[in-house]
Design an enzyme around this catalytic site. Structure first.
Site, PDB file in Angstrom:
ATOM      1  N   GLY A   1      42.468  46.999  27.970  1.00  9.62           N
ATOM      2  CA  GLY A   1      42.881  45.698  27.471  1.00  9.62           C
ATOM      3  C   GLY A   1      42.804  44.631  28.552  1.00  9.62           C
ATOM      4  O   GLY A   1      42.368  43.506  28.321  1.00  9.62           O
TER       5      GLY A   1
ATOM      6  N   ARG B   1      41.827  45.365  34.965  1.00 14.76           N
ATOM      7  CA  ARG B   1      41.697  46.821  35.030  1.00 14.76           C
ATOM      8  C   ARG B   1      40.218  47.209  34.904  1.00 14.76           C
ATOM      9  O   ARG B   1      39.773  48.179  35.522  1.00 14.76           O
ATOM     10  CB  ARG B   1      42.519  47.500  33.942  1.00 14.76           C
ATOM     11  CG  ARG B   1      42.573  49.032  34.106  1.00 14.76           C
ATOM     12  CD  ARG B   1      43.385  49.709  33.024  1.00 14.76           C
ATOM     13  NE  ARG B   1      44.761  49.254  33.043  1.00 14.76           N
ATOM     14  CZ  ARG B   1      45.412  48.791  31.984  1.00 14.76           C
ATOM     15  NH1 ARG B   1      44.802  48.720  30.808  1.00 14.76           N
ATOM     16  NH2 ARG B   1      46.663  48.406  32.080  1.00 14.76           N
TER      17      ARG B   1
ATOM     18  N   ARG C   1      35.564  33.664  28.696  1.00 10.42           N
ATOM     19  CA  ARG C   1      37.005  33.695  28.423  1.00 10.42           C
ATOM     20  C   ARG C   1      37.762  34.609  29.387  1.00 10.42           C
ATOM     21  O   ARG C   1      38.842  35.113  29.075  1.00 10.42           O
ATOM     22  CB  ARG C   1      37.282  34.115  26.972  1.00 10.42           C
ATOM     23  CG  ARG C   1      36.827  33.102  25.933  1.00 10.42           C
ATOM     24  CD  ARG C   1      37.039  33.609  24.524  1.00 10.42           C
ATOM     25  NE  ARG C   1      36.700  32.584  23.549  1.00 10.42           N
ATOM     26  CZ  ARG C   1      37.569  31.795  22.932  1.00 10.42           C
ATOM     27  NH1 ARG C   1      38.864  31.910  23.195  1.00 10.42           N
ATOM     28  NH2 ARG C   1      37.179  30.901  22.051  1.00 10.42           N
TER      29      ARG C   1
ATOM     30  N   GLY D   1      44.233  52.255  27.886  1.00  7.26           N
ATOM     31  CA  GLY D   1      45.251  51.222  27.956  1.00  7.26           C
ATOM     32  C   GLY D   1      46.631  51.796  28.155  1.00  7.26           C
ATOM     33  O   GLY D   1      46.802  52.974  28.478  1.00  7.26           O
ATOM     34  N   THR D   2      47.615  50.948  27.949  1.00 10.59           N
ATOM     35  CA  THR D   2      49.003  51.363  28.118  1.00 10.59           C
ATOM     36  C   THR D   2      49.701  51.425  26.770  1.00 10.59           C
ATOM     37  O   THR D   2      49.250  50.838  25.785  1.00 10.59           O
ATOM     38  CB  THR D   2      49.752  50.394  29.042  1.00 10.59           C
ATOM     39  OG1 THR D   2      49.659  49.061  28.513  1.00 10.59           O
ATOM     40  CG2 THR D   2      49.161  50.425  30.444  1.00 10.59           C
TER      41      THR D   2
ATOM     42  N   MET E   1      48.807  48.496  20.748  1.00 13.55           N
ATOM     43  CA  MET E   1      48.436  47.350  19.924  1.00 13.55           C
ATOM     44  C   MET E   1      46.965  47.295  19.494  1.00 13.55           C
ATOM     45  O   MET E   1      46.571  46.333  18.838  1.00 13.55           O
ATOM     46  CB  MET E   1      48.781  46.041  20.664  1.00 13.55           C
ATOM     47  CG  MET E   1      50.256  45.901  21.006  1.00 13.55           C
ATOM     48  SD  MET E   1      50.659  44.335  21.815  1.00 13.55           S
ATOM     49  CE  MET E   1      50.451  43.177  20.450  1.00 13.55           C
TER      50      MET E   1
ATOM     51  N   SER F   1      53.453  53.333  29.950  1.00 17.46           N
ATOM     52  CA  SER F   1      53.916  52.366  30.948  1.00 17.46           C
ATOM     53  C   SER F   1      55.380  52.004  30.762  1.00 17.46           C
ATOM     54  O   SER F   1      56.032  51.534  31.701  1.00 17.46           O
ATOM     55  CB  SER F   1      53.071  51.090  30.872  1.00 17.46           C
ATOM     56  OG  SER F   1      53.172  50.504  29.579  1.00 17.46           O
ATOM     57  N   ASP F   2      55.885  52.222  29.552  1.00 19.45           N
ATOM     58  CA  ASP F   2      57.275  51.891  29.234  1.00 19.45           C
ATOM     59  C   ASP F   2      57.822  52.946  28.287  1.00 19.45           C
ATOM     60  O   ASP F   2      57.079  53.503  27.479  1.00 19.45           O
ATOM     61  CB  ASP F   2      57.365  50.517  28.561  1.00 19.45           C
ATOM     62  CG  ASP F   2      56.774  49.411  29.406  1.00 19.45           C
ATOM     63  OD1 ASP F   2      57.532  48.797  30.166  1.00 19.45           O
ATOM     64  OD2 ASP F   2      55.555  49.168  29.299  1.00 19.45           O
TER      65      ASP F   2
END
EC number: 2.4.2.1
Length: 234
Positions: free
Chosen positions: A21, A25, A44, A90-91, A179, A202-203
């Site tokens: 994402g 990274r 972008r 991703g996370t 997500m 990550s959380d």
């Protein structure tokens, strides 16, 4: 020809790509894992690179956050650049007591709160499922590397703040919330290409444990290794 969101010319993107994402990274992966990496996109701020990994030509590109964003990039990569194998790295946030900070989660299927897929299927729920061949390879690669890895269902939420009840979701066996994966899996089915999501926790939504933004950008290398090895697997 470049697309509205990717400035690469045909042939500058490999048919196998990692999709973090965070565009930084993507830069980290290119600088630390790829040989002869060349940047093909900065539109972008969504950085993309192509290089070689163990002699195989691969690409890596950021997608931004959420299903709308990853869907734009994945659509263009598949339909305009001929990408056949796409792996999200991703996370995610754990909603399961047995899934801990820095563990890997490979999403075998992704439920979602997003209504995007319902635009094509308004009368029933279409299942978002990973490519089994990629999933099987990723799991065994992670195990061979000695990395703590969980395989199971995940939830792709439209909301970072708020969203579904974490306790309720966890009781249904969901491993983690993120997500993007459901959107990527849907495009895999739509265009008949291989897709997979490999996430680092990550959380921890239940315990409140978390990692820093710098850690998320620079230190989740287990996920990157598994993603790259899976990407080049035969």
């Amino acid at each position: 020809m470049p697309t509205p969101h990717i400035e690469a010319q045909k042939g500058e993107i490999a048919d196998k790509i990692l999709l973090p994402g965070d565009p930084l990274r993507a830069k980290f992966i290119a600088e630390n894992f790829l040989e002869d990496a060349v940047q093909f996109n900065q539109v972008r701020g969504m950085l993309g690179f192509t290089g070689t990994y163990k002699g195989h030509r691969v690409s890596v590109m950021g997608t931004g956050m959420g299903i709308p964003s990853i869907s734009i990039y994945a659509n263009e990569l598949i339909t305009e650049y001929g990408v056949k194998r796409l792996i999200r790295v991703g996370t995610a946030g754990s909603v399961n007591e047995d899934v801990h900070i820095r563990d890997l989660v490979i999403g075998q299927a992704a439920a979602t709160t997003s209504a995007i897929i319902r635009n094509d299927f308004p009368d029933f729920d279409f299942p978002q499922i990973a490519d089994f061949d990629l999933l099987d390879k990723a799991y065994h690669i992670a195990k061979d590397l000695g990395i703590t890895t969980h395989v199971g269902n995940i939830l792709s939420s439209d909301l970072f703040y708020g969203g579904p009840d974490a306790v309720k979701v966890g009781k249904l066996g969901v491993k983690a919330v993120e997500m993007e994966a459901a959107g990527l899996y849907y495009l895999g089915a739509k265009y008949k290409v291989q897709t997979l999501g490999i996430m680092t926790i990550s959380d921890h939504i239940l315990t409140g444990e978390s990692t820093t933004s710098e850690e998320r950008q620079l230190t989740f290398t287990d996920m990157m290794k598994v993603g790259l090895e899976t990407l080049i697997s035969e």
